[in-house]
Design a protein around this motif. Sequence first.
Motif, short mmCIF file in Angstrom:
data_model
loop_
_atom_site.label_atom_id
_atom_site.label_comp_id
_atom_site.label_asym_id
_atom_site.label_seq_id
_atom_site.Cartn_x
_atom_site.Cartn_y
_atom_site.Cartn_z
N SER A 294 29.04 33.89 40.36
CA SER A 294 31.02 34.45 40.55
C SER A 294 31.15 35.34 39.95
O SER A 294 32.02 35.79 39.54
N ILE B 231 25.08 29.37 39.10
CA ILE B 231 26.13 29.56 39.79
C ILE B 231 27.43 30.00 39.45
O ILE B 231 27.81 31.17 39.88
N SER B 232 27.94 29.91 37.73
CA SER B 232 28.90 30.46 37.04
C SER B 232 28.29 32.08 37.03
O SER B 232 29.45 33.03 37.13
#
Length: 188
Positions: A62, A58-59
């Motif tokens: 992003s 997810i990081s």
Amino acid sequence: MARAREADAIAVLIAAQRGDPAAQSALFSAHRDDVARQIQRMTGDASIVDDLVQEVFISAFSALPGFRRDARLDTWLYRITVNKVRNWWDAKRRRLRREDRVATSPSEPVATPEDQATTTEHLGRLYAALGELPDKYREAFTARAIDNLSLQEASERLGVPVSTVSYRTRKAEERLCTLLGLDPEEAR
């Protein structure tokens, strides 16, 4: 052949940076197992691997549009993984301190010598002791002793000079011996 694979990998990376779900899925598939193994080696807790893998990606997705490709993608993912594991260790320490403050029952009974001989308990003690180390020592020790990286490889992964990796690994070993009640000379 190798250049074609490299060109394909770059094309997938560029597409993923643009938000292409298929390209992001391909990156996830290509790197998921490496990230999971790294998390397992750094935490010793198989039950949290999937959650932390999800947090890493997810990081990563992003931040992917800002990835400049001045580092290798796997090195960049390694740094994200290390940061997520740091956060996990910090949260675990805070949770344990809270639990200790509210605990009203006496401490757990002392294990018998037979219980201490099991590999699982030894690993549990090791990872608990690792959790007490400063991040920079834990990361150097994990890279060298658990991941079996050379000094040069660990230096590249951690982004510090070889001499720093060597020093931090040695300091981590000394502190681990102290935390585990081992004589540093006998542990060598």
